[in-house]
Design a protein around this motif. Structure first.
Motif, PDB file in Angstrom:
ATOM      1  N   TYR A 121      -0.563 -10.605   6.991  1.00 53.73           N
ATOM      2  CA  TYR A 121       0.040  -9.405   7.557  1.00 53.73           C
ATOM      3  C   TYR A 121      -0.612  -9.097   8.903  1.00 53.73           C
ATOM      4  O   TYR A 121      -1.844  -9.113   9.023  1.00 53.73           O
ATOM      5  N   SER A 122       0.237  -8.785   9.875  1.00 50.22           N
ATOM      6  CA  SER A 122      -0.265  -8.424  11.193  1.00 50.22           C
ATOM      7  C   SER A 122       0.712  -7.421  11.821  1.00 50.22           C
ATOM      8  O   SER A 122       1.919  -7.610  11.737  1.00 50.22           O
ATOM      9  N   PRO A 170      -1.800  -3.327   8.408  1.00 49.23           N
ATOM     10  CA  PRO A 170      -2.783  -3.841   7.454  1.00 49.23           C
ATOM     11  C   PRO A 170      -4.009  -2.956   7.281  1.00 49.23           C
ATOM     12  O   PRO A 170      -4.624  -2.940   6.221  1.00 49.23           O
ATOM     13  N   GLN A 171      -4.378  -2.211   8.342  1.00 49.24           N
ATOM     14  CA  GLN A 171      -5.583  -1.380   8.247  1.00 49.24           C
ATOM     15  C   GLN A 171      -5.336  -0.038   7.566  1.00 49.24           C
ATOM     16  O   GLN A 171      -6.278   0.732   7.365  1.00 49.24           O
ATOM     17  N   THR A 224      -5.077   2.640   4.820  1.00 51.41           N
ATOM     18  CA  THR A 224      -5.587   2.745   3.451  1.00 51.41           C
ATOM     19  C   THR A 224      -4.459   3.201   2.520  1.00 51.41           C
ATOM     20  O   THR A 224      -3.473   3.815   2.953  1.00 51.41           O
ATOM     21  N   ARG A 272      -3.741   6.976   2.813  1.00 47.96           N
ATOM     22  CA  ARG A 272      -2.916   7.418   3.948  1.00 47.96           C
ATOM     23  C   ARG A 272      -1.452   7.040   3.749  1.00 47.96           C
ATOM     24  O   ARG A 272      -0.551   7.807   4.101  1.00 47.96           O
ATOM     25  N   GLU A 317     -13.067  10.687   2.338  1.00 49.37           N
ATOM     26  CA  GLU A 317     -12.585   9.358   2.775  1.00 49.37           C
ATOM     27  C   GLU A 317     -13.742   8.371   2.865  1.00 49.37           C
ATOM     28  O   GLU A 317     -13.755   7.466   3.690  1.00 49.37           O
ATOM     29  N   MET A 354      -9.303   6.701   7.540  1.00 49.36           N
ATOM     30  CA  MET A 354      -8.406   5.991   8.437  1.00 49.36           C
ATOM     31  C   MET A 354      -9.198   5.016   9.305  1.00 49.36           C
ATOM     32  O   MET A 354     -10.212   5.384   9.881  1.00 49.36           O
ATOM     33  N   ILE A 355      -8.725   3.787   9.368  1.00 49.18           N
ATOM     34  CA  ILE A 355      -9.360   2.794  10.239  1.00 49.18           C
ATOM     35  C   ILE A 355      -8.615   2.850  11.574  1.00 49.18           C
ATOM     36  O   ILE A 355      -7.392   2.667  11.619  1.00 49.18           O
ATOM     37  N   TYR A 401      -8.339   1.145  14.336  1.00 49.94           N
ATOM     38  CA  TYR A 401      -7.880   0.043  15.196  1.00 49.94           C
ATOM     39  C   TYR A 401      -7.186  -1.021  14.349  1.00 49.94           C
ATOM     40  O   TYR A 401      -7.284  -1.017  13.111  1.00 49.94           O
ATOM     41  N   ASN A 402      -6.515  -1.941  15.025  1.00 48.04           N
ATOM     42  CA  ASN A 402      -5.690  -2.920  14.319  1.00 48.04           C
ATOM     43  C   ASN A 402      -6.524  -3.990  13.623  1.00 48.04           C
ATOM     44  O   ASN A 402      -7.567  -4.407  14.114  1.00 48.04           O
ATOM     45  N   LEU A 403      -5.988  -4.411  12.512  1.00 48.30           N
ATOM     46  CA  LEU A 403      -6.659  -5.399  11.678  1.00 48.30           C
ATOM     47  C   LEU A 403      -5.599  -6.362  11.181  1.00 48.30           C
ATOM     48  O   LEU A 403      -4.508  -5.941  10.807  1.00 48.30           O
ATOM     49  N   ASP A 404      -5.912  -7.642  11.182  1.00 47.54           N
ATOM     50  CA  ASP A 404      -5.009  -8.607  10.547  1.00 47.54           C
ATOM     51  C   ASP A 404      -5.519  -8.880   9.133  1.00 47.54           C
ATOM     52  O   ASP A 404      -6.730  -8.844   8.894  1.00 47.54           O
ATOM     53  N   ARG A 425     -14.142   2.129   8.881  1.00 48.11           N
ATOM     54  CA  ARG A 425     -13.712   3.488   9.216  1.00 48.11           C
ATOM     55  C   ARG A 425     -14.748   4.186  10.093  1.00 48.11           C
ATOM     56  O   ARG A 425     -14.414   4.853  11.072  1.00 48.11           O
TER      57      ARG A 425
END
Lengths: 160, 273
Positions: A4-5, A25-26, A28, A31, A47, B1-2, B4-7, B45
């Motif tokens: 997933y991207s 993908p990031q 949670t 959320r 969190e 919440m994270i 930034y983008n992550l693959d 996070r």
């Protein structure tokens, strides 16, 4: 291999219904449940995995939705507090005053429900072990304990 | 919440997982192996750890299983701590694992994640070291095996891109395992001292978490231990240089707790006054 991207379309089984959502993908699970699926029962407290306000059941086991990526839960059954209607634990929380401000209530309900489903004859040590995963800032623990004990009694009576 | 983008990658075999990490590294992508996620998500996070991609190892079936064989209980690195605690064959390690984090977190927190994490505690490694467990890991040439004690020094030391695969815990554990966990405030907290002691016919193991900035342990031959006139002081002396002071407890207090607990375990004398 699953990959997933960026924006991805996934299906989540929440409260016995399939929900199609676009996530990253990031994101949670917490959320996504609150902001994409629309179930605001799980609360965003710390969190950080400490308070337990975001507790949901994943394949019947309580987990903290803030410590899990939504994409990890594809193919699993997610249960939030919105799926606990007419359960003994819900009724007992009402009758025993198991909440004050209510922010932690969903987390306590999910954990207590899972405990009674898994171990209806749980002893005091087991109850303490399970519920010490949740915090109540109002310190309303006595009402919560009374509610759990009442629900346990009713669940045990139904089993007989 | 994270923020930034992550693959996200979820391989289904060990080879796929290793190759995925290797190729990402070659592309200068900062990737992490991912198991339960409880520590990784918290760190991402907070910004304490930066990553562009995670490789979720939970797609590798055998890494989520507990197998009981003649001599070993084989525990996949992705097995959550609660699954180990509830396993009938793992009663020896249960009293140590069930003090880690809280019950809900332990449904996600995995044995591999705890051992390989960046937190200074990594308490789950203590009983595995005490029982002289073996570990299997995956690197370029496949699955490798060694004694955990040979590859654990402050942290698990695996080759680049390698990952922990399985842990082999001896079924016939020898000795008497004792443990005590102490916290500064509440039970659900990091320990200021978690001490595990195993006394067998051949050796005495003492392992500590929360005492230093990493898990520490010592193994003493049993005949040497039996000759010590004051085991409490001798054991404390082995660890004293590693003791840390932080906001939870001072170095002196940690050493005091250690001496007191060793005295309780061994029936030895310790007069703190």
């Amino acid at each position: 291999m699953i990959q997933y991207s960026g924006n991805v379309n996934i299906q989540l089984n929440v409260n016995r219904e399939i929900h199609e959502v676009v996530v990253m993908p990031q994101d949670t699970l917490l959320r996504v449940l609150r902001e994409k699926v629309g179930y605001t029962g799980p609360k965003a407290g710390c969190e950080n995995g400490d308070c337990g306000a975001c507790t949901v059941l994943l394949d019947g086991k309580p987990v903290k939705a803030c410590l899990m990526l939504a994409v990890e839960t594809v193919g699993k059954e997610i249960l939030t507090v919105e799926g606990l209607e007419d359960t003994e634990i819900q009724k007992a929380f009402v009758s025993e005053g198991g909440f004050q401000c209510g922010f932690c209530t969903a987390g306590f309900l999910m954990n207590a429900f899972a405990l009674l489903e898994t171990k209806p004859d749980a002893n005091e040590a087991e109850k303490k072990d399970w519920l010490s995963a949740n915090l109540c800032r109002c310190t309303g623990y006595e009402g919560i304990e009374n509610a759990l004990n009442l629900a346990q009694k009713r669940v045990q009576e139904k089993k007989r | 919440m994270i923020a930034y983008n992550l693959d996200y990658f979820k391989p289904e075999t060990t080879e796929e997982a290793y190759e995925c990490m290797k190729s990402l590294k070659e592309e200068k992508v900062n990737a992490l192996y991912y198991s339960g996620g409880t520590e990784v998500i918290t760190n991402l996070r907070k910004g304490a750890v930066k990553a562009d991609a995670v490789i979720d190892l939970k797609g590798i079936g055998e890494m989520s299983e507990i197998l009981v064989e003649d001599q070993y209980i084989i525990v996949g690195a992705n097995v959550p701590l609660n699954a180990m605690i509830e396993h009938v064959e793992l009663g020896t390690v249960m009293p140590i694992l069930n003090k880690i984090a809280d019950h809900t977190v332990r449904n996600a927190l995995t044995i591999g994640g705890n051992i390989c994490g960046k937190l200074p505690f990594r308490e789950a490694v203590l009983p595995l070291l005490a029982l002289n467990s073996l570990v299997k890991w995956v690197d370029e040439s496949g699955v490798k095996e060694s004694l955990l004690r040979d590859v654990f020094d402050k942290r698990l030391k695996l080759p680049p891109n390698a990952f922990l695969y399985q842990i082999m815990i001896p079924r016939k554990a020898s000795g008497k395992m004792m443990s005590k966990r102490m916290e500064a405030h509440t039970e659900v907290d990091y320990p200021i001292l978690h001490v595990v002691m195993n006394i067998s016919d051949t050796e005495v193991f003492v392992g500590l978490s929360g005492f230093a900035s990493f898990p520490v342990y010592q193994v003493v031959p049993r005949n040497e231990y039996d000759e010590w006139s004051d085991p409490v002081e001798s054991i404390a002396a082995m660890f004293e240089k590693d003791a840390k002071s932080d906001e939870r407890a001072s170095k002196e207090y940690r050493v005091h707790l250690l001496k007191n607990q060793i005295a309780l375990f061994t029936g030895g004398a310790y007069d703190s006054i």
